[in-house]
Enzyme design. Structure first.
Site, PDB file in Angstrom:
ATOM      1  N   ASP A 116       0.912  -1.253   0.124  1.00 17.37           N
ATOM      2  CA  ASP A 116       0.086  -0.087   0.017  1.00 17.37           C
ATOM      3  C   ASP A 116       0.920   0.965   0.148  1.00 17.37           C
ATOM      4  OD1 ASP A 116      -1.640   1.893   0.297  1.00 17.37           O
ATOM      5  OD2 ASP A 116      -2.455   1.335   2.500  1.00 17.37           O
TER       6      ASP A 116
ATOM      7  N   ASP B  65       2.429   9.604  -8.709  1.00 15.93           N
ATOM      8  CA  ASP B  65       3.541  10.427  -9.224  1.00 15.93           C
ATOM      9  C   ASP B  65       3.489  10.513 -10.626  1.00 15.93           C
ATOM     10  OD1 ASP B  65       6.028  12.015  -9.403  1.00 15.93           O
ATOM     11  OD2 ASP B  65       6.523  11.181  -7.372  1.00 15.93           O
TER      12      ASP B  65
ATOM     13  N   LYS C  90       0.140   3.967  -2.219  1.00 19.17           N
ATOM     14  CA  LYS C  90      -0.689   4.740  -2.685  1.00 19.17           C
ATOM     15  C   LYS C  90       0.101   5.849  -3.808  1.00 19.17           C
ATOM     16  CE  LYS C  90      -3.902   4.575   1.165  1.00 19.17           C
ATOM     17  NZ  LYS C  90      -3.258   4.041   2.164  1.00 19.17           N
TER      18      LYS C  90
ATOM     19  N   THR D 203       8.086   7.961 -12.874  1.00 14.82           N
ATOM     20  CA  THR D 203       8.263   7.919 -11.461  1.00 14.82           C
ATOM     21  C   THR D 203       7.347   6.638 -11.024  1.00 14.82           C
ATOM     22  OG1 THR D 203       9.199  10.062 -11.259  1.00 14.82           O
ATOM     23  CG2 THR D 203       8.928   8.801  -9.213  1.00 14.82           C
TER      24      THR D 203
HETATM   25  O1  O7E Z   1      -7.913   1.580  10.524  1.00 16.13           O
HETATM   26  P1  O7E Z   1      -6.924   0.220  10.490  1.00 16.13           P
HETATM   27  O2  O7E Z   1      -6.265   0.309  11.492  1.00 16.13           O
HETATM   28  O3  O7E Z   1      -8.142  -0.790  10.385  1.00 16.13           O
HETATM   29  O4  O7E Z   1      -6.264   0.190   9.169  1.00 16.13           O
HETATM   30  C1  O7E Z   1      -6.711   0.708   7.706  1.00 16.13           C
HETATM   31  C2  O7E Z   1      -5.760   0.491   6.813  1.00 16.13           C
HETATM   32  O5  O7E Z   1      -6.250   1.009   5.614  1.00 16.13           O
HETATM   33  C3  O7E Z   1      -4.546   1.430   7.018  1.00 16.13           C
HETATM   34  O6  O7E Z   1      -3.581   0.625   6.434  1.00 16.13           O
HETATM   35  C4  O7E Z   1      -4.970   2.573   6.183  1.00 16.13           C
HETATM   36  O7  O7E Z   1      -3.785   3.048   5.759  1.00 16.13           O
HETATM   37  C5  O7E Z   1      -5.625   2.039   5.193  1.00 16.13           C
HETATM   38  N1  O7E Z   1      -6.641   2.944   4.304  1.00 16.13           N
HETATM   39  C6  O7E Z   1      -7.556   3.349   4.992  1.00 16.13           C
HETATM   40  O8  O7E Z   1      -7.709   3.223   6.320  1.00 16.13           O
HETATM   41  N2  O7E Z   1      -8.218   4.274   4.342  1.00 16.13           N
HETATM   42  C7  O7E Z   1      -8.312   4.408   3.047  1.00 16.13           C
HETATM   43  O9  O7E Z   1      -9.346   4.996   2.527  1.00 16.13           O
HETATM   44  C8  O7E Z   1      -7.397   3.566   2.273  1.00 16.13           C
HETATM   45  C9  O7E Z   1      -6.398   2.879   3.063  1.00 16.13           C
HETATM   46  C10 O7E Z   1      -5.849   2.054   2.397  1.00 16.13           C
HETATM   47  O10 O7E Z   1      -5.257   0.989   2.584  1.00 16.13           O
HETATM   48  O11 O7E Z   1      -5.710   2.201   0.951  1.00 16.13           O
HETATM   49  C11 O7E Z   1      -5.208   1.227   0.154  1.00 16.13           C
HETATM   50  C12 O7E Z   1      -6.230  -0.109   0.491  1.00 16.13           C
END
Ligand code: O7E
Length: 214
Positions: free
Chosen positions: A59, A64, A61, A68
């Site tokens: 993850d 860029d 995200k 890149t």
């Molecule tokens: O709140 P938690 O501890 O259950 O963790 C949630 C995880 O999902 C955490 O790694 C956070 O960075 C990720 N996340 C979100 O919480 N909200 C989003 O909108 C997007 C993500 C994410 O993982 O994006 C890619 C799937």
């Protein structure tokens, strides 16, 4: 029944591997992000895979320019089964990652609307368009919020793609509010409600059972 993806956002390699060992019978995939990779290095992905033989998604995200993004994807997908990218940077940036992933037979997952309150400020107004773009580009899955089940449903209906949904547990999302929106190709992400629990194994088991019941 949707699958369970653990968000392994701990900062210590040994702790991360211990949690993986504990929960591996109940989770279908593991998501690692900057907290763990910046602490333990990208090779942690290999170690996790060796330990549990589950899909590991990075993850990062990625957001860029295409040149890149391509470099980031090449390094990441040497180890991981998939990579998470942002869509708001535009089609060309997402395509650059897809090109790398296709060659390596790996997944690209694209964020539409995020789960935190601030996502309504700038992301929500463009999220439907991002879902349309994801559909057009045929990414492997999209990210949409469990914290707003009505938006999760709308975005899934637009994209008609598998969904990976964060927000259950620590962010207040509830399995019972999203279970009817999801199917067997979707994943529910749970992080803190498992890895901060006194007994991560039991917590993972509990979430797995809740998803199975739905
Ligand atoms: O709140 P938690 O501890 O259950 O963790 C949630 C995880 O999902 C955490 O790694 C956070 O960075 C990720 N996340 C979100 O919480 N909200 C989003 O909108 C997007 C993500 C994410 O993982 O994006 C890619 C799937």
């Amino acid at each position: 029944m949707p699958k369970l993806m653990l968000a392994l956002d701990v900062l210590d390699r040994d702790e991360a591997l211990k949690i993986v060992e504990d929960v591996k019978d109940y989770v279908d995939a593991i998501k690692v992000g900057y907290p763990l990779v910046l602490s333990a290095g990208l090779k942690i992905v290999e170690e996790i895979k060796k330990l549990c033989n589950k899909e590991v998604i990075c993850d990062f995200k990625v957001a860029d320019i295409p040149a890149t993004n391509e470099k980031i994807a090449k390094i990441t997908l040497k180890y991981a089964d998939g990579i998470i990218v942002h869509g708001f940077v535009g089609e060309d940036s997402v395509k650059a990652v897809q090109d790398v992933a296709k060659e390596l037979n790996k997944k690209v997952i694209m964020v539409t609307e995020m789960s935190h309150p601030g996502a309504v400020q700038f992301m929500q107004p463009i999220a439907d368009k991002l879902a349309e773009m994801a559909k057009k580009l045929k990414v492997d899955a999209i990210v949409a919020p469990s914290t707003r089940p009505e938006r999760l449903k709308e975005i899934k209906e637009i994209a008609k793609l598998p969904v990976i949904t964060p927000g259950v547990g620590a962010q207040g999302g509830k399995v019972e509010d999203i279970i009817n929106i999801l199917d067997e190709n979707d994943y529910v992400i749970v992080g803190r409600a498992i890895y901060l629990s006194e007994n991560p194994k039991e917590a993972a088991k509990k979430y797995k059972e809740m998803l199975n019941k739905g």
